[in-house]
Design an enzyme around this catalytic site. Sequence first.
Site, short mmCIF file in Angstrom:
data_model
loop_
_atom_site.label_atom_id
_atom_site.label_comp_id
_atom_site.label_asym_id
_atom_site.label_seq_id
_atom_site.Cartn_x
_atom_site.Cartn_y
_atom_site.Cartn_z
N HIS A 34 1.16 -1.45 0.08
CA HIS A 34 -0.09 -0.24 -0.36
C HIS A 34 0.35 1.33 0.12
O HIS A 34 1.38 2.02 1.15
CB HIS A 34 -1.02 0.35 1.46
CG HIS A 34 -1.86 0.52 1.13
ND1 HIS A 34 -3.35 0.73 1.86
CD2 HIS A 34 -2.21 2.37 0.68
CE1 HIS A 34 -4.04 2.09 1.41
NE2 HIS A 34 -2.87 3.08 1.19
N HIS A 36 1.30 4.50 -2.56
CA HIS A 36 1.01 5.59 -3.90
C HIS A 36 2.01 6.09 -4.37
O HIS A 36 3.24 7.06 -3.32
CB HIS A 36 -0.03 6.28 -3.40
CG HIS A 36 -1.27 6.20 -2.71
ND1 HIS A 36 -2.63 5.79 -3.68
CD2 HIS A 36 -1.81 5.48 -1.80
CE1 HIS A 36 -3.61 5.40 -2.99
NE2 HIS A 36 -2.91 5.16 -1.67
N HIS A 214 -9.81 0.45 -1.62
CA HIS A 214 -9.32 1.15 0.02
C HIS A 214 -10.90 0.78 0.63
O HIS A 214 -11.93 1.82 -0.72
CB HIS A 214 -9.40 2.30 -0.26
CG HIS A 214 -7.86 3.00 -0.92
ND1 HIS A 214 -6.64 2.44 -1.98
CD2 HIS A 214 -6.64 3.76 -0.31
CE1 HIS A 214 -5.46 3.38 -1.41
NE2 HIS A 214 -5.62 3.91 -0.70
N GLU A 217 -11.30 3.11 5.63
CA GLU A 217 -10.41 4.00 6.12
C GLU A 217 -11.22 4.65 6.63
O GLU A 217 -11.20 5.79 7.63
CB GLU A 217 -9.37 4.68 4.99
CG GLU A 217 -8.64 5.67 5.70
CD GLU A 217 -7.50 6.33 5.02
OE1 GLU A 217 -7.00 7.08 4.87
OE2 GLU A 217 -8.41 6.35 2.94
N ASP A 295 1.61 3.93 2.64
CA ASP A 295 0.21 4.77 2.55
C ASP A 295 1.63 5.75 1.52
O ASP A 295 1.17 5.77 0.23
CB ASP A 295 -0.19 5.81 3.91
CG ASP A 295 -1.58 5.53 2.79
OD1 ASP A 295 -1.62 5.47 1.43
OD2 ASP A 295 -2.42 5.94 3.50
N ASP A 296 1.47 7.13 1.96
CA ASP A 296 1.83 8.62 1.45
C ASP A 296 3.21 8.88 2.67
O ASP A 296 2.90 9.96 3.03
CB ASP A 296 1.12 9.22 0.90
CG ASP A 296 -0.29 9.07 0.44
OD1 ASP A 296 -0.09 8.92 -0.83
OD2 ASP A 296 -1.03 8.97 0.99
#
Length: 356
Positions: A34, A36, A214, A217, A295-296
């Site tokens: 996961h 991005h 997704h 969340e 994630d980011d």
Amino acid sequence: MTTTIPATTLAAMAHIPAERLPALLRSMPKAELHIHIEGSLEPELIFALAERNGLQLPYPSVEALRSAYAFTNLQSFLDIYYAGASVLLQEQDFYDMAMAYLERAAADHVVRAEIFFDPQTHTERGVPMGTVIQGLARACKDAQARWGISAALILSFLRHLSEAAALETLEAALPYREHFIGIGLDSSELGNPPEKFQSVFERCRELGFHLVAHAGEEGPPDYVWSALNVLKVERIDHGVQSEKDWGLMQRLAQTRMPLTVCPLSNLKLCVFPDLREHNLPRLLAAGLHVTVNSDDPAYFGGYVNDNYLQLFAATGMGVQEAYQLARNSLEASFATPAQKAAWGQQLDAHFASFAA
């Protein structure tokens, strides 16, 4: 049901001193499922690419941009995320961004990275689909040769846009289908349930792509149910709200449905007020196939090893949970059975090497 730990590995765990846990977390082989790629774009690279492309950013310095990373929810993050991505114009920009991430991932002992990319973020700005995909794919190939990391791409649709737009994006990407293995769904979750994209996911399934989405969340457990039953995904990205529905928890545990959880992201976006209150340890103890991811990372304060280290320090999880999470990540990947088996052997050998 959780993975059966080999007896020799279980025996070795008993002899790994607690003070060696941070070093073990840093060095154990793991997969990241996961991530991005646009969310790995560090402020320094944003400014470098802006200068290369002759763009003027609305921030005077790297420090000013980084100080703007004060998010209160998913949408407040997405606003600045899309602004950062605006510097990506040329194939070399996408290549440089992906190589920067893959170098960090390799240093974190990531043996497999399955990378989300958002083509609509770029094609809506006039960047050709081929520019995006070919730059990223070239980086994946070069990273394999340079650092030995296995990397694959997952094309993600922006859920705040229409399903018609997603279908158009898919058709535009199909000439490059050799370069991506799966389809995902991301962006603003609330008000954009998975079933909004039922038709395009059916098309992607017919084409033989792996499917992920997704869900759960910020959205409710119902979104996770829809991702499972309507989109028929193979992994749930995030999924932490599943704990609010015991029937859903049972379904996830019984089917070994992977959840790609992102602790520091959840903290930064106020899904949990404190890492000590994160529910990943409870999900893992309930038998769910949980994994740890970043994630980011450029926006949320850490790459995958940072997520492991801070989560374990906050929750008090130990050696056995470290092994389970790493093993889960390898097994939940879309790599070949032979690759997974080889990485599993590496993981067992690594834990044995840490025994006192």
